[in-house]
Design an enzyme around this catalytic site. Structure first.
Site, PDB file in Angstrom:
ATOM      1  N   GLU A  93       0.811  -1.223   0.000  1.00  0.00           N
ATOM      2  CA  GLU A  93       0.000   0.000   0.000  1.00  0.00           C
ATOM      3  C   GLU A  93       0.851   1.283   0.000  1.00  0.00           C
ATOM      4  O   GLU A  93       0.796   2.073   0.951  1.00  0.00           O
ATOM      5  CB  GLU A  93      -0.969  -0.008   1.183  1.00  0.00           C
ATOM      6  CG  GLU A  93      -1.959  -1.157   1.142  1.00  0.00           C
ATOM      7  CD  GLU A  93      -3.025  -1.081   2.228  1.00  0.00           C
ATOM      8  OE1 GLU A  93      -2.945  -0.187   3.101  1.00  0.00           O
ATOM      9  OE2 GLU A  93      -3.959  -1.899   2.200  1.00  0.00           O
TER      10      GLU A  93
ATOM     11  N   GLU B 113      -5.038  -8.746   0.951  1.00  0.00           N
ATOM     12  CA  GLU B 113      -5.686  -8.401   2.212  1.00  0.00           C
ATOM     13  C   GLU B 113      -7.177  -8.246   1.970  1.00  0.00           C
ATOM     14  O   GLU B 113      -7.586  -7.575   1.024  1.00  0.00           O
ATOM     15  CB  GLU B 113      -5.163  -7.083   2.808  1.00  0.00           C
ATOM     16  CG  GLU B 113      -3.778  -7.133   3.399  1.00  0.00           C
ATOM     17  CD  GLU B 113      -3.377  -5.804   4.027  1.00  0.00           C
ATOM     18  OE1 GLU B 113      -4.285  -5.037   4.453  1.00  0.00           O
ATOM     19  OE2 GLU B 113      -2.171  -5.523   4.098  1.00  0.00           O
TER      20      GLU B 113
END
Length: 480
Positions: free
Chosen positions: A179, A384
């Protein structure tokens, strides 16, 4: 006699769904969130150590100094994974544990911890998936300028080489960054993540140098590992939807899509920054920090794209009904969206998790279909997906979390449908294996499949862990 209008309705049970053979079932964690041992065996502070120790930054003054004590309880945690039938474990390496100043030789005690962890995983038949960076930049590199500076990307390549040299004979799947949007725009834009800076130009510079770090790291790993080693990056691709059908709201979607997604997918997967992004941010920077050879370095072939998804993003043209502080990433008087002051964020409809995030599996389906269409030939892995709820152990010591089971069931059904409709999705990693330090929320939010009693460190698999175990072992999603 019962009339037709009063016939009882009989619901048809939802059928079970089998995933493709070879589909990878895993769970994920991050070093600062679970390891603890913040000052052991040569580890020095990361930006998250500094941020968490700054009063007012993290709820309740929580830090990752101990976290879930995984550094000492790793063998117990691997045994938990094996008991649950998890086929792969996505974990991150702590840069300041391996290379404390961000420069120079590796600390062998730090590498030995990961060698032991990986060997234990392999002995249990669990595939190790190593992430090089999950936000714990050595503080010394931040003191020298951090991600807005090119030198940090160069230091990251050196660190990637050290890690690959040490673990490349054991780890066959690598992820460069987790991220990078959060690292750049929450860390340097809104300041709700470490290092807590609030400079929109620094955020854009950080995004570019994270892109460059990714490309350099892929090259470093490939140069030092056997043929067939898989390289990837994990992005929290925002699934952005308009509040209405107005053209102004469509333009708001375009702006946020550029800042949230295409600022990374453009250079990494297409070899260029989007022209509309450069135009939208022209009042802030001319992007002269991008050098002639950078895009060639960034644009490296990937074996798969990691996708993190939790909830959709709902936007409109700003009219006073929304604000950038409602974007789901934490409240700040500074925006993480440079060049998008005219965009407002809104709470999507529907049920929410303990994070206040809307539960919407259709967003994951739509996102996977879009990515498959936009980047054909690049396999996808959900790296995720999960939810925080207010979990607790009952008097019998059990943790029942039906809302999480429902969340997972809905999102796995969306993944299955996306595959059935042609998307090339190869695996799914549940976030998270353990309850842990949830960044600025401290220990107040529980994402784990395994409950952690923080005072004692006791691990208790939740009902969702057992449910997910059955799915992972059989490859079949049961009917609802």
């Amino acid at each position: 006699m019962v009339t037709a209008a009063h016939q009882p309705t009989v619901s048809t049970p939802e059928p079970s769904r089998a995933f493709p053979d070879g589909f990878l079932w895993g769970s994920a964690t991050a070093s600062y969130q679970i390891e603890g041992a913040a000052a052991e065996d040569g580890r020095t502070p990361s930006i998250w150590d500094t941020y968490a120790r700054t009063p007012g930054r993290v709820r309740n003054g929580d830090t990752g100094d101990t976290a879930t004590d995984h550094y000492h309880r790793w063998r117990e945690d691997v045994a938990l994974m094996a008991d649950l039938g998890i086929g792969a474990y996505r974990f991150s390496l702590a840069w300041p544990r391996i290379q404390p100043t961000g420069r120079g030789p590796a600390v062998q005690k730090g590498l030995d911890f990961y060698r032991r962890l990986v060997d234990e995983l392999l002995s249990k038949g669990i595939r190790p998936v190593a992430t090089l960076y999950h936000w714990d930049l050595p503080q010394e590199l931040e003191d020298a300028g951090g991600w807005p500076e090119r030198a940090t990307a160069e230091r990251f390549a050196d660190y990637a080489a050290l890690a690959a040299d040490a673990l490349g004979d054991r780890v066959s799947t690598w992820t460069t960054l987790n991220e990078p949007w959060c690292s750049a725009f929450l860390g340097y834009g809104s300041g709700v993540h470490a290092p807590g800076r609030t400079d929109p130009v620094a955020a854009l510079r950080a995004a570019h140098h994270l892109n460059l770090a990714h490309g350099l790291a892929v090259q470093a790993v490939r140069d030092r590992t056997p043929a067939g080693t898989a390289c990837s990056v994990t992005l929290n691709i925002h699934h952005v939807r308009p509040l209405s059908g107005d053209d102004a709201d469509a333009d708001a979607v375009r702006r946020i899509d550029a800042l949230a997604n295409r600022v990374f997918t453009g250079p990494m997967l297409r070899g260029a920054y989007p022209e509309d992004l450069l135009k939208d941010t022209a009042a802030l920077t001319d992007w002269s920090f991008v050098r002639d050879t950078d895009l060639r370095q960034i644009h490296q072939p990937l074996d798969f794209l990691g996708v993190n998804y939790y909830t959709p993003t709902l936007v409109s043209r700003a009219d006073g009904s929304g604000t950038h502080t409602s974007d789901g990433h934490g409240r700040s008087t500074h925006s993480p969206w440079p060049g998008a002051d005219q965009v407002a964020f809104h709470q999507p409809p529907g049920d929410t998790t303990a994070m206040g995030w809307a539960v919407d599996p259709s967003g994951l389906y739509d996102l996977l279909r879009r990515l498959d269409a936009d980047f054909p030939g690049v396999p996808l892995v959900i790296t995720e997906n999960g939810a925080a709820f207010d979990d607790y152990a009952d008097p019998s010591g059990q943790v029942n979390d039906p809302a999480r089971i429902a969340y997972l069931h809905g999102h796995l059904a969306a993944v299955h449908q996306a595959i059935a409709d042609g998307a090339d999705v190869r695996g799914y990693f549940l976030w998270s294996l353990l309850d842990n330090f949830e960044w600025a929320h401290g220990y107040s939010k529980r994402f784990g499949a395994v409950f952690v009693d923080y005072p004692t460190g006791t691990r208790i698999p939740k009902a969702s862990a057992r449910w997910y175990s059955q799915v992972a072992r059989t490859g079949v999603l049961p009917g609802a």
